[in-house]
Enzyme design. Structure first.
Site, short mmCIF file in Angstrom:
data_model
loop_
_atom_site.label_atom_id
_atom_site.label_comp_id
_atom_site.label_asym_id
_atom_site.label_seq_id
_atom_site.Cartn_x
_atom_site.Cartn_y
_atom_site.Cartn_z
N PHE A 45 -29.29 67.39 28.96
CA PHE A 45 -28.37 68.10 28.07
C PHE A 45 -27.89 69.31 28.86
CE2 PHE A 45 -27.24 71.11 24.69
CZ PHE A 45 -26.39 70.32 23.96
N ARG B 63 -23.69 57.59 19.12
CA ARG B 63 -25.11 57.94 19.09
C ARG B 63 -25.61 57.90 17.65
NH1 ARG B 63 -27.75 63.68 20.92
NH2 ARG B 63 -26.87 64.25 18.92
N TYR C 143 -34.39 71.81 14.69
CA TYR C 143 -33.41 71.40 13.67
C TYR C 143 -33.08 69.91 13.72
CZ TYR C 143 -30.55 73.01 17.65
OH TYR C 143 -30.04 73.25 18.90
N LYS C 144 -33.72 69.18 14.61
CA LYS C 144 -33.47 67.75 14.67
C LYS C 144 -34.55 67.04 13.84
CE LYS C 144 -31.45 68.34 19.28
NZ LYS C 144 -30.03 68.16 18.97
N ASP D 95 -38.56 69.53 28.00
CA ASP D 95 -37.69 69.81 26.85
C ASP D 95 -37.93 68.70 25.83
OD1 ASP D 95 -35.58 69.81 25.01
OD2 ASP D 95 -34.17 70.65 26.45
#
Lengths: 399, 399
Positions: free
Chosen positions: B129, B374, B223-224, B198
């Site tokens: 990312f 995705r 938050y995922k 990560d």
């Protein structure tokens, strides 16, 4: 009752900001700690509930665009801008004050070195709130600089051809002293260094004039006089003329020119957005946005707030002089208006215990080690009768 | 109806996590974007309201102690710890993922140099990312290192005596590929370098085993799959044996051994607290704390979530194969369970347009440039019938 008690009633009756108090949630005590955590604006809970239930709960991911989450850091920056004398497009909200001090100081050193590679010293207010000094030491270590602690008044003499950046507090967190931002900023600039001002204790309490006085970089928190709520995000100001050269040490994807391009190479966005880092904390950020609504009232202005702030602190000092036994406390905060922020600090050896008793009696200030009683005055919600009452309770606790 | 439609009903009937869905607020569509922003846990709004109205509004500054605000970063870290296979006392919550990547990488380089001063290279997942790469470049610049981009599978060959730190993603954000954390961590350690993982796309979706596999440092967002809310704070893991040598580039006052001593000299706190920086964003942080309650349910465990995650993604791939015209999309996500996170990525040239139509039809995934559809699968609130329906809608939009 005393003359001061009567005077307080008169001052409250004449207070052009008296009606603003109803916009805040306040209890029975006297809250003199708004310089640590501002009181809750009454409409904030409803706004936060909407953010949580509808924006997050119903719209979910769509809220990044449809509820304006993505652009909140710069949008809210533009709400803060007029409160610190900045034109739009120069402030971005996000991260903690400490993180913003880091961005600003490393950025300042890099800016200074564009003109003169050899600059390797950071001057830091010797009385600074500690985190600024710790972060300055880290920024210096990572950029090959040294930190020198100086009293703000001595900065003009301390500046030299080695000075890269100067980090100063507009208002000292402990003493409440207001430093001379215009003249110090001019001196820093004249020496070819870059100024970084910490506005934590001035923004929302008095005029700052960032643009007018040519400040280079500034940071501040939003949970004190801006009433953004506990740990609400801080902000970073980068003067427009410096933005295209501002080189952040925290170049997260939110500051990319094309954040959703997901490109492996970093390319900094233009403008204030360049100060962003990662995904912003939306709940805290939108609570802050709601809290700033109070500044939209026609009766509220920074000048009106400043006038009342000085009246409140003058009156508190008068009450303390009248009620507290002579010599029991030392007034640390300057008497001169030009040198006073929106707090009053009183020194006494047993300050920690005294503050404990004051809080138990409903007068909430705070204690700053080793010996300071600190009282903050937020003109938006504080009245003169409360000030008089606080001084009376203080006198009782000190007797 | 098709066999798959019937199978979905059976799978839902047998799903040991089916009841957990009622703990979340979900609408009529199929939400396959929980790997971007998790859905709202139903009890969170009430908890946030209490934080705002009572803790902030009534207790105000007292909440820093009385409502546990001050200790929230490490307390919530201890709630996340078991979800990533960490014993208590090693995780602290706060700041964004990007900021934590910076702390971790600079800290990692410094740790590596304690044993070998000459180490000056940071290896970074070439498919990372982007923010991790941008921040790695900044960390490298500030510590005199170079960044080298490598595919995770090539890390063992790329390691050498110059390698200071290695930053890897546990699950690739775009492809959904799960990397081999145990063997890569062992290789990094064997080379005398420091590992930084990560966990943004793995924490809360599958077992991580930080302690078991000897990971040095890790970061992740909340938050995922942890459903902490928009921009909820990230976290930093520092392995216990490294904590007394962890040397943060962001030594804010919240990480001081005596934060209220207001001392001019920095002295790092012991333990996970050393990873703190400034004042934490309390609203976002306590929303996260509430969201983590779902993991206290006796029927919820990381293993149960992982089992269902694989079943969901297997079933989705089966439905896609059955419904979508042959050759219309390419499955990017690995078929092998050991290499799959909790998402499915499908490649097609018109992915951006297709996702727009899908979202309009109520099936919410996301588009990752230039050509990836995705779909994230959060086992806590997603059912098999929804998965079958999403595949049918997808097939319609692709036809």
């Amino acid at each position: 009752m005393s003359d001061l008690y009567e005077r307080a009633r008169e001052l409250d009756a004449d207070d052009p900001l008296a009606a603003v108090r109803a916009d805040f949630v306040l209890g029975d005590g006297v809250y003199l700690d708004g310089n640590s955590l501002g009181a809750l604006p009454a409409h904030v809970p409803g706004r936060v509930e909407d953010v949580v239930r509808r924006q997050w709960g119903e719209l979910r991911i769509r809220s990044w665009t449809e509820s304006g989450w993505w652009t909140a850091p710069e949008r809210i920056g533009d709400l803060i801008a007029p409160l610190v004398g900045a034109a739009a497009g120069q402030i971005v909200v996000g991260d903690s004050t400490s993180v913003n001090v880091f961005k600003a100081l490393v950025g300042a050193v890099r800016l200074a070195r564009l003109a003169d590679e050899g600059r390797d010293e950071i001057l830091v207010d010797a009385a600074t709130f500690p985190t600024d000094g710790y972060i300055a030491a880290s920024a210096a270590r990572l950029t090959g600089c040294e930190v020198r602690a100086v009293q703000p008044g001595e900065v003009p003499d301390a500046l030299n051809s080695r000075t890269a950046a100067v980090l100063l507090n507009h208002v000292d967190y402990r003493s409440g002293r207001l430093h001379d931002l215009p003249s110090l900023t001019a001196a820093v600039r004249a020496a070819g260094a870059v100024s970084v001002w910490d506005l934590c204790h001035s923004a929302g309490a008095l005029p700052v004039g960032l643009d007018e006085h040519g400040v280079d970089l500034a940071v501040g928190c939003t949970y004190k006089f801006l009433n953004g709520g506990p740990g609400s995000p801080a902000y970073l100001y980068v003067r427009r003329e410096l933005q295209d050269r501002f080189d952040s040490p925290l170049p997260g994807w939110n500051s990319h020119a094309e954040p959703f391009g997901m490109r492996p190479e970093y390319e900094a966005a233009d403008g204030a957005v360049r100060g962003r880092v990662g995904t912003p904390d939306i709940l805290s950020m939108l609570a802050l946005e709601a809290a700033l609504d109070v500044w939209r009232r026609p009766d509220v202005s920074v000048d009106a707030v400043r006038a009342k702030s000085l009246a409140l602190t003058d009156f508190f000092l008068e009450c303390v002089a009248a009620y507290v036994p002579q010599g029991r406390v030392e007034v640390v905060t300057p008497r001169a208006h030009a040198e006073r922020g929106s707090q009053v600090a009183l020194r006494c050896a047993d300050a920690g215990e005294v503050m404990g008793r004051l809080i138990a009696a409903g007068v909430v200030g705070d204690f700053r080690a080793p010996d300071v009683l600190r009282f903050g005055f937020t003109p938006l919600y504080l009245g003169f009768a409360e000030v008089e009452r606080a001084a009376r309770v203080l006198a009782d606790e000190l007797s």
